[in-house]
Design a protein around this motif. Structure first.
Motif, PDB file in Angstrom:
ATOM      1  N   ALA A 175      -2.130   2.228   6.522  1.00 45.10           N
ATOM      2  CA  ALA A 175      -1.570   3.330   7.182  1.00 45.10           C
ATOM      3  C   ALA A 175      -2.218   4.728   7.002  1.00 45.10           C
ATOM      4  CB  ALA A 175      -0.170   3.578   7.067  1.00 45.10           C
ATOM      5  N   TRP A 212       0.879  -1.353  -0.079  1.00 44.11           N
ATOM      6  CA  TRP A 212      -0.093  -0.123   0.080  1.00 44.11           C
ATOM      7  C   TRP A 212       0.673   1.289   0.103  1.00 44.11           C
ATOM      8  CZ3 TRP A 212      -4.861   1.251  -1.072  1.00 44.11           C
ATOM      9  CH2 TRP A 212      -5.699  -0.173  -1.011  1.00 44.11           C
ATOM     10  N   GLY A 267       0.960  -5.257   3.243  1.00 45.39           N
ATOM     11  CA  GLY A 267       1.090  -4.256   4.330  1.00 45.39           C
ATOM     12  C   GLY A 267      -0.358  -3.489   4.779  1.00 45.39           C
ATOM     13  N   ASP A 268       0.052  -2.716   5.844  1.00 41.76           N
ATOM     14  CA  ASP A 268      -1.046  -1.879   5.935  1.00 41.76           C
ATOM     15  C   ASP A 268      -1.161  -0.467   5.436  1.00 41.76           C
ATOM     16  OD1 ASP A 268      -2.948  -0.682   7.851  1.00 41.76           O
ATOM     17  OD2 ASP A 268      -1.375   0.010   9.523  1.00 41.76           O
TER      18      ASP A 268
END
Length: 241
Positions: free
Chosen positions: A139, A45, A136-137
Motif C-alpha cells: 500500500a 507490511w 499483506g499489501d
C-alpha cells in the motif's frame, strides 16, 4: 529568489546537512531491521511501515528539524556573514525565504527517504530470515499520503524552529525549544490537547479519529504557513542582529 535558492542549496551541499538528512532515516531503518529479526512470525507490511512512520513523526522528525534549522542558521551566525548577505542588491526576505525553502525541501526528502530505507530494511531482514516475509499489501500510495500529511503538519514546528534559530546568534535557544518541545510531546502522548501542540501535530496524522487528523493538519499547515510569513517579515525588517 531562484538565485538565492541555488546559493543556499550549494551552501547546504558543503555542510553537514546532507549527512544529517541520510543519517536520521537510516537510524530508523537500522532499528526496524534488527527489531524484525527478533521476531518469530511474519507480520504485515502495515505494521512495519506504520511503526517507521510513527517513530519518524513522533521523535526523529522534530529532532531533525531542530538540528537542521540550527545548522542552516549557524552557517551565517558563525562567520558573522549577515551584514554581507543583507547588503546584497536583492530583497532581504528572499535570503530568509530561500533558507526556509531549503529546510522544508530537505525535510520532505528525508521523509521520503525514511520510507525507502524502511522498505529496504524489511526486505533485507526477510532475505536473511525468510520466515518473516511480511504479509499483506505494501500500500505504497497510502503511506506516501500519510508521510505527505506529516510534512504539512510539521510546517508549524518548522517555522517556530526556523524563526528562533535565525533570530538568535546562539544555537542554544533553538536547541532548547526543540528539545523541550519533543520532551513534552513524548511525556504527554495521550493528552487530548496534544492535537494543538506543534510537536505532536505530525504524529496525529496516524490518529484513528478524523477530527484529530483534520485539526492537526489544518493548524500545522495553515497556521504554520502564516507563522513562516511572519517570521520572514520580522527577520527581514531587523537592522541589527
Amino acid at each position: 529568489m531562484l538565485t538565492a535558492l541555488i546559493v543556499e542549496a550549494r551552501k547546504l551541499n558543503r555542510s553537514l546537512a546532507l549527512l544529517l538528512a541520510v543519517a536520521a532515516p537510516c537510524l530508523i531503518g537500522v532499528f526496524i531491521f534488527f527489531n524484525m529479526l527478533r521476531g518469530k512470525a511474519p507480520m504485515a507490511w502495515e505494521m512495519w511501515m506504520g511503526s517507521s512512520a510513527g517513530i519518524w513523526a513522533f521523535f526523529m522528525l522534530p529532532m531533525s528539524v531542530t538540528a537542521l534549522t540550527a545548522l542552516v542558521a549557524h552557517m551565517e551566525h558563525g562567520p558573522k556573514a549577515w551584514d554581507h548577505l543583507r547588503a546584497l542588491p536583492r530583497p532581504r526576505w528572499t535570503t530568509y525565504a530561500a533558507k526556509a525553502a531549503c529546510v522544508l525541501l530537505l525535510v520532505a526528502a528525508m521523509s521520503l527517504l525514511n520510507l525507502a530505507v524502511t522498505w529496504g530494511a524489511v526486505r533485507a531482514a526477510a532475505t536473511i530470515k525468510p520466515v518473516l516475509e511480511p504479509t499483506g499489501d505494501l500500500a505504497l500510495m497510502q503511506h506516501l499520503t500519510v508521510v505527505g500529511r506529516m510534512w504539512l503538519a510539521a510546517i508549524l514546528l518548522t517555522a517556530i524552529q526556523f524563526w528562533t534559530a535565525m533570530r538568535f546568534a546562539s544555537f542554544v535557544p533553538a536547541l532548547a525549544i526543540g528539545i523541550g518541545g519533543t520532551f513534552f510531546s513524548v511525556v504527554a502522548t495521550a493528552a487530548e490537547a496534544g492535537v494543538f501542540f506543534p510537536w505532536q501535530m505530525p504524529v496525529n496524522m496516524l490518529a484513528t479519529e478524523a477530527w484529530r487528523v483534520n485539526v492537526a493538519l489544518g493548524l500545522g499547515g495553515g497556521l504554520g504557513a502564516l507563522v513562516l510569513i511572519l517570521a520572514l517579515s520580522h527577520l527581514s525588517a531587523r537592522e541589527v542582529r
